[in-house]
Design an enzyme around this catalytic site. Structure first.
Site, PDB file in Angstrom:
ATOM      1  CG  ASN A  37      43.151   3.809  19.392  1.00 51.34           C
ATOM      2  OD1 ASN A  37      43.205   4.938  18.898  1.00 51.34           O
ATOM      3  ND2 ASN A  37      42.035   3.118  19.438  1.00 51.34           N
ATOM      4  CG  ASP A  73      35.138   7.828  20.616  1.00 51.66           C
ATOM      5  OD1 ASP A  73      36.275   7.651  20.111  1.00 51.66           O
ATOM      6  OD2 ASP A  73      34.589   6.983  21.351  1.00 51.66           O
ATOM      7  CG  LEU A 127      43.182  12.063  12.971  1.00 50.53           C
ATOM      8  CD1 LEU A 127      44.260  13.136  12.931  1.00 50.53           C
ATOM      9  CD2 LEU A 127      42.006  12.458  12.087  1.00 50.53           C
ATOM     10  CG  ASP A 163      40.015   6.398  23.590  1.00 46.25           C
ATOM     11  OD1 ASP A 163      39.180   6.022  24.417  1.00 46.25           O
ATOM     12  OD2 ASP A 163      39.735   6.658  22.409  1.00 46.25           O
ATOM     13  CG  HIS A 187      34.127   7.724  25.312  1.00 44.23           C
ATOM     14  ND1 HIS A 187      34.303   7.040  26.490  1.00 44.23           N
ATOM     15  CD2 HIS A 187      35.137   7.349  24.490  1.00 44.23           C
ATOM     16  CE1 HIS A 187      35.383   6.273  26.381  1.00 44.23           C
ATOM     17  NE2 HIS A 187      35.920   6.454  25.182  1.00 44.23           N
ATOM     18  CG  HIS A 196      37.780  11.142  22.001  1.00 43.56           C
ATOM     19  ND1 HIS A 196      37.620  10.605  23.256  1.00 43.56           N
ATOM     20  CD2 HIS A 196      38.079  10.087  21.197  1.00 43.56           C
ATOM     21  CE1 HIS A 196      37.817   9.291  23.204  1.00 43.56           C
ATOM     22  NE2 HIS A 196      38.083   8.960  21.959  1.00 43.56           N
TER      23      HIS A 196
END
Ligand SMILES: [Zn+2]
Ligand SMILES: [Zn+2]
Length: 425
Positions: free
Chosen positions: A94, A305, A63, A152, A232, A60
């Site tokens: 996203n 995350d 980038l 996400d 998460h 998770h």
């Protein structure tokens, strides 16, 4: 080139190994593991006093490429991954544009091949443009190499859409990765709703908003037979729901972040925007429940995350700052310090949470050093003392709540496909 890793303690829970061992690597694969192996012309790397593990996978990561390259790129994010001990990362969709079509999946994979230091496993959107209205082209993305689906950053608010996503993802044997946030309960909340949010006068994001989505999607996973992965996970109640769903055979998995392991909502008392993340830091009782779920096998993976933001964007009033913290370069030290040296889990369990665990969720043939496996290796120094210096991160961003912390244990070497991509021994 043939490489021989010598004199290390080899910890590979998948293979059932924990003890002294040499590892021989040839042609990008592990070819032999034994107590001692004669060099026979191989290039030797002496890893005496260190631990050799199957390569760690962070399932998770954000980038930021395409679209927000001032925060991170595939090049800098994978460099940060290698520096942090990760031999592969899954990147969330996203971006701008979002990863919601075959062509964006192909773009990410092409950039990763050209500029990536470690492999990148793209996650495709559940819904077109993450709008939560119609399903994205999941089949096309799976064929192009997507390893899972997620909106996400946003929840899938419609139960009907989530049901169809779980049904459809099954065809490709891929998980739906769930950002659990019931939007009408969160409504602009920026910290955990409780005594501290009241004291600070900040809008609260209540734990029950996560718990409702976790229960909804466990029920949908049961009804559809699809696989849901809780991203998460931050509340004790969610951990309990996952534990009992697993016991009744429902296909649910979950991950916990290093920041939810190490911090509670007390970290926001100074209005430090580097402690603002989604889901927010919770109460001490939630944190303790997460630690128990990590220890008892409920948790499948630790994932960072990793959410880079430029300092100028974080350097505003707390409620206006974006959510997210970077994590790639602190995760392994946080986990060694808090979980292993803290006596919560033995080292082998932590290795599983960082290698075989995430590999299983993403259906990757990784996470072990058995002969024939890809030669992805993470080397640990259990006793190295590190002071977190965000100014020296390979990531473009430095939004970490762990600035200045001293931690015991570190990843000191990263090998991907038989090539040393990071060496800080
Ligand atoms: Zn999320
Ligand atoms: Zn995320």
């Amino acid at each position: 080139m043939t490489l021989l890793l010598r004199n290390a303690r080899l910890v590979d829970p998948e293979a059932g190994w924990d003890g002294p061992g040499d590892v021989l690597i040839d042609g990008g694969r592990v070819t032999r593991v034994a107590k001692t192996i004669a060099p026979d012309g191989a290039k030797e790397i002496d890893l005496g006093g260190l631990v050799v593990c199957p390569g760690f996978i962070d399932m998770h990561v954000h980038l930021r490429e395409p679209g927000q390259e001032w925060k991170e790129t595939i090049a800098t994010g994978t460099r940060a991954a290698a520096a942090g001990g990760f031999t592969g990362v899954a990147c969330m969709p996203n971006t701008e544009p979002p990863i919601d079509s075959r062509s964006v999946v192909e773009f990410v994979l092409a950039q990763a091949r050209l500029h990536g230091v470690v492999p990148v496993y793209p996650i495709g959107c559940v819904s077109k443009a993450q709008k939560g209205e119609e399903l994205a082209e999941m089949g096309d993305m799976a064929l192009a190499g997507a390893r899972g689906f997620s909106d996400d950053g946003k929840p899938v608010a419609s139960a009907g859409l989530m049901r169809r996503a779980l049904e459809y993802a099954q065809i490709f044997d891929l998980p739906v990765i769930d950002h659990c946030e019931e939007p009408t309960l969160v409504k602009g909340g920026v910290v955990h709703e409780g005594e501290i949010s009241t004291r600070l006068g900040l809008a609260g994001w209540p734990g029950v908003a996560e718990d409702i989505m976790v229960s909804r999607d466990i029920l949908l996973a049961e009804a559809t037979g699809g696989a849901v992965h809780i991203a998460h996970m931050s509340t004790g109640r969610a951990a309990g729901l996952v534990r009992s769903a697993k016991a009744s055979g429902i296909r649910v998995t979950c991950e916990v972040t290093p920041h939810h392991i190490a911090l509670t909502d007390e970290a926001v008392l100074g209005y430090d925007a580097d402690a603002k993340m989604n889901p927010p830091l919770r109460r001490p009782t939630d944190r303790e429940a997460l630690l128990a779920a990590i220890a008892d096998g409920t948790v499948d993976a630790i994932a960072t995350d990793h959410a880079p933001h430029h300092a100028d964007e974080k350097c505003v009033e707390f409620s206006r700052a974006p959510f997210g913290v970077v994590g790639l370069e602190t995760a392994v030290s946080i986990c060694l310090d808090r979980l292993v040296h803290g006596g919560i889990v033995p080292l082998a369990r932590l290795v599983e949470l960082l290698s075989a665990g995430p590999a299983r969720v993403l259906r990757l043939a990784k996470g072990s050093l058995k002969p024939g496996s890809d030669a992805d290796v993470t080397v640990l120094d259990l006793d190295r003392e590190v002071k977190v210096d965000a100014g020296r991160f390979a990531s473009k961003s430095s939004n970490t709540p762990f600035r200045g912390w001293t931690l015991r244990g570190a990843a000191v070497m990263t090998i991907v496909g038989g090539h040393v991509v990071h060496d800080a021994r």
